[in-house]
Motif scaffolding. Sequence first.
Motif, PDB file in Angstrom:
ATOM      1  N   VAL A 147      17.438   2.335  17.659  1.00  0.00           N
ATOM      2  CA  VAL A 147      17.048   0.978  18.054  1.00  0.00           C
ATOM      3  C   VAL A 147      17.587   0.598  19.426  1.00  0.00           C
ATOM      4  O   VAL A 147      16.992  -0.253  20.099  1.00  0.00           O
ATOM      5  CB  VAL A 147      17.460  -0.076  16.998  1.00  0.00           C
ATOM      6  CG1 VAL A 147      16.711   0.151  15.695  1.00  0.00           C
ATOM      7  CG2 VAL A 147      18.952  -0.093  16.777  1.00  0.00           C
ATOM      8  N   GLY A 148      18.669   1.211  19.868  1.00  0.00           N
ATOM      9  CA  GLY A 148      19.190   0.937  21.207  1.00  0.00           C
ATOM     10  C   GLY A 148      18.234   1.347  22.316  1.00  0.00           C
ATOM     11  O   GLY A 148      18.340   0.856  23.441  1.00  0.00           O
ATOM     12  N   HIS A 149      17.279   2.222  22.016  1.00  0.00           N
ATOM     13  CA  HIS A 149      16.270   2.633  22.995  1.00  0.00           C
ATOM     14  C   HIS A 149      15.103   1.641  23.088  1.00  0.00           C
ATOM     15  O   HIS A 149      14.326   1.702  24.029  1.00  0.00           O
ATOM     16  CB  HIS A 149      15.701   4.011  22.640  1.00  0.00           C
ATOM     17  CG  HIS A 149      16.671   5.126  22.774  1.00  0.00           C
ATOM     18  ND1 HIS A 149      17.067   5.898  21.706  1.00  0.00           N
ATOM     19  CD2 HIS A 149      17.340   5.600  23.847  1.00  0.00           C
ATOM     20  CE1 HIS A 149      17.918   6.808  22.122  1.00  0.00           C
ATOM     21  NE2 HIS A 149      18.111   6.656  23.421  1.00  0.00           N
ATOM     22  N   LEU A 150      14.976   0.771  22.095  1.00  0.00           N
ATOM     23  CA  LEU A 150      13.791  -0.090  22.035  1.00  0.00           C
ATOM     24  C   LEU A 150      13.616  -1.012  23.236  1.00  0.00           C
ATOM     25  O   LEU A 150      12.473  -1.192  23.697  1.00  0.00           O
ATOM     26  CB  LEU A 150      13.760  -0.868  20.728  1.00  0.00           C
ATOM     27  CG  LEU A 150      13.604   0.005  19.468  1.00  0.00           C
ATOM     28  CD1 LEU A 150      13.548  -0.858  18.221  1.00  0.00           C
ATOM     29  CD2 LEU A 150      12.402   0.918  19.562  1.00  0.00           C
ATOM     30  N   PRO A 151      14.672  -1.590  23.820  1.00  0.00           N
ATOM     31  CA  PRO A 151      14.445  -2.409  25.022  1.00  0.00           C
ATOM     32  C   PRO A 151      13.793  -1.624  26.168  1.00  0.00           C
ATOM     33  O   PRO A 151      12.887  -2.130  26.830  1.00  0.00           O
ATOM     34  CB  PRO A 151      15.843  -2.904  25.389  1.00  0.00           C
ATOM     35  CG  PRO A 151      16.580  -2.926  24.081  1.00  0.00           C
ATOM     36  CD  PRO A 151      16.057  -1.711  23.336  1.00  0.00           C
ATOM     37  N   GLN A 152      14.220  -0.390  26.389  1.00  0.00           N
ATOM     38  CA  GLN A 152      13.620   0.417  27.452  1.00  0.00           C
ATOM     39  C   GLN A 152      12.171   0.772  27.108  1.00  0.00           C
ATOM     40  O   GLN A 152      11.289   0.739  27.966  1.00  0.00           O
ATOM     41  CB  GLN A 152      14.425   1.688  27.702  1.00  0.00           C
ATOM     42  CG  GLN A 152      13.861   2.499  28.860  1.00  0.00           C
ATOM     43  CD  GLN A 152      14.601   3.794  29.114  1.00  0.00           C
ATOM     44  OE1 GLN A 152      15.579   4.121  28.453  1.00  0.00           O
ATOM     45  NE2 GLN A 152      14.126   4.545  30.087  1.00  0.00           N
ATOM     46  N   VAL A 153      11.921   1.088  25.850  1.00  0.00           N
ATOM     47  CA  VAL A 153      10.551   1.387  25.418  1.00  0.00           C
ATOM     48  C   VAL A 153       9.667   0.159  25.642  1.00  0.00           C
ATOM     49  O   VAL A 153       8.552   0.271  26.162  1.00  0.00           O
ATOM     50  CB  VAL A 153      10.524   1.837  23.941  1.00  0.00           C
ATOM     51  CG1 VAL A 153       9.096   1.906  23.421  1.00  0.00           C
ATOM     52  CG2 VAL A 153      11.227   3.180  23.770  1.00  0.00           C
ATOM     53  N   ARG A 154      10.180  -1.001  25.267  1.00  0.00           N
ATOM     54  CA  ARG A 154       9.399  -2.243  25.449  1.00  0.00           C
ATOM     55  C   ARG A 154       9.084  -2.485  26.922  1.00  0.00           C
ATOM     56  O   ARG A 154       7.960  -2.852  27.265  1.00  0.00           O
ATOM     57  CB  ARG A 154      10.164  -3.431  24.870  1.00  0.00           C
ATOM     58  CG  ARG A 154      10.104  -3.500  23.382  1.00  0.00           C
ATOM     59  CD  ARG A 154      10.766  -4.774  22.831  1.00  0.00           C
ATOM     60  NE  ARG A 154      10.727  -4.724  21.388  1.00  0.00           N
ATOM     61  CZ  ARG A 154      11.775  -4.439  20.611  1.00  0.00           C
ATOM     62  NH1 ARG A 154      12.962  -4.212  21.159  1.00  0.00           N
ATOM     63  NH2 ARG A 154      11.653  -4.385  19.314  1.00  0.00           N
ATOM     64  N   ARG A 155      10.071  -2.309  27.794  1.00  0.00           N
ATOM     65  CA  ARG A 155       9.823  -2.501  29.240  1.00  0.00           C
ATOM     66  C   ARG A 155       8.722  -1.554  29.725  1.00  0.00           C
ATOM     67  O   ARG A 155       7.852  -1.946  30.496  1.00  0.00           O
ATOM     68  CB  ARG A 155      11.111  -2.279  30.035  1.00  0.00           C
ATOM     69  CG  ARG A 155      12.071  -3.440  29.987  1.00  0.00           C
ATOM     70  CD  ARG A 155      13.208  -3.299  30.984  1.00  0.00           C
ATOM     71  NE  ARG A 155      14.012  -2.097  30.805  1.00  0.00           N
ATOM     72  CZ  ARG A 155      15.051  -1.994  29.962  1.00  0.00           C
ATOM     73  NH1 ARG A 155      15.411  -3.026  29.222  1.00  0.00           N
ATOM     74  NH2 ARG A 155      15.718  -0.856  29.869  1.00  0.00           N
ATOM     75  N   ALA A 156       8.757  -0.304  29.258  1.00  0.00           N
ATOM     76  CA  ALA A 156       7.757   0.667  29.693  1.00  0.00           C
ATOM     77  C   ALA A 156       6.373   0.314  29.167  1.00  0.00           C
ATOM     78  O   ALA A 156       5.375   0.470  29.886  1.00  0.00           O
ATOM     79  CB  ALA A 156       8.160   2.066  29.230  1.00  0.00           C
ATOM     80  N   LEU A 157       6.302  -0.172  27.935  1.00  0.00           N
ATOM     81  CA  LEU A 157       5.009  -0.398  27.319  1.00  0.00           C
ATOM     82  C   LEU A 157       4.445  -1.800  27.539  1.00  0.00           C
ATOM     83  O   LEU A 157       3.274  -2.031  27.273  1.00  0.00           O
ATOM     84  CB  LEU A 157       5.080  -0.092  25.814  1.00  0.00           C
ATOM     85  CG  LEU A 157       5.322   1.375  25.467  1.00  0.00           C
ATOM     86  CD1 LEU A 157       5.449   1.563  23.971  1.00  0.00           C
ATOM     87  CD2 LEU A 157       4.226   2.261  26.039  1.00  0.00           C
ATOM     88  N   VAL A 158       5.259  -2.708  28.044  1.00  0.00           N
ATOM     89  CA  VAL A 158       4.776  -4.068  28.262  1.00  0.00           C
ATOM     90  C   VAL A 158       4.566  -4.352  29.750  1.00  0.00           C
ATOM     91  O   VAL A 158       3.486  -4.727  30.170  1.00  0.00           O
ATOM     92  CB  VAL A 158       5.738  -5.118  27.664  1.00  0.00           C
ATOM     93  CG1 VAL A 158       5.328  -6.519  28.070  1.00  0.00           C
ATOM     94  CG2 VAL A 158       5.770  -5.007  26.161  1.00  0.00           C
ATOM     95  N   GLY A 159       5.598  -4.147  30.544  1.00  0.00           N
ATOM     96  CA  GLY A 159       5.482  -4.612  31.912  1.00  0.00           C
ATOM     97  C   GLY A 159       5.753  -3.615  32.992  1.00  0.00           C
ATOM     98  O   GLY A 159       5.758  -3.958  34.146  1.00  0.00           O
ATOM     99  N   GLY A 160       5.964  -2.348  32.608  1.00  0.00           N
ATOM    100  CA  GLY A 160       6.262  -1.339  33.630  1.00  0.00           C
ATOM    101  C   GLY A 160       5.084  -1.098  34.533  1.00  0.00           C
ATOM    102  O   GLY A 160       3.952  -1.440  34.219  1.00  0.00           O
TER     103      GLY A 160
END
Length: 162
Positions: A147-160
């Motif tokens: 779950v600690g990876h989820l913020p980075q995944v979200r940034r990549a999949l939402v606004g990267g």
Amino acid sequence: MDVDDIICIGKPYGGYDLFDDDRPADLFDRLWHPPSKKALLDILDEFGPRVVMTTSWLRLMERDGFESLFRRTGLELVAASLHSKWEAPANMGMTRHDAILKWLWANYTGEQLVVLDDDVSGTGLRGSKLDKLGRVVFCEVGVGLHVGHLPQVRRALVGGAS
């Protein structure tokens, strides 16, 4: 998506156990690391991405084998999310980075993307343009996706950047 050290950390079982004639009885219940499995399902539930496999397991299994494995191990959503061009194999002499770029050149249509890999098998990814754009999530060997990876995944999949 890689498999080893992403969702399969080899504790208690690893990929070789799948192809052993004397499989452990609980193999399909315990192949995936529970926190990694949960994090992956969270990503799929939240974003509905298409999944492209980059794992070395591509040498041992075809699409139907992966689909069957995912269904038998509680990852039906991964099986259902496989991209129509579902594999990015690293051919002889290619790095994982090369394989991903080759796939992107042939199939990418501008959607957001994230690469789930580790430093050991994710050859060429560290410091690459994909990495610098925040598109590569490196999982620690023996720990896997969490779950600690989820913020980075979200940034990549939402606004990267695309």
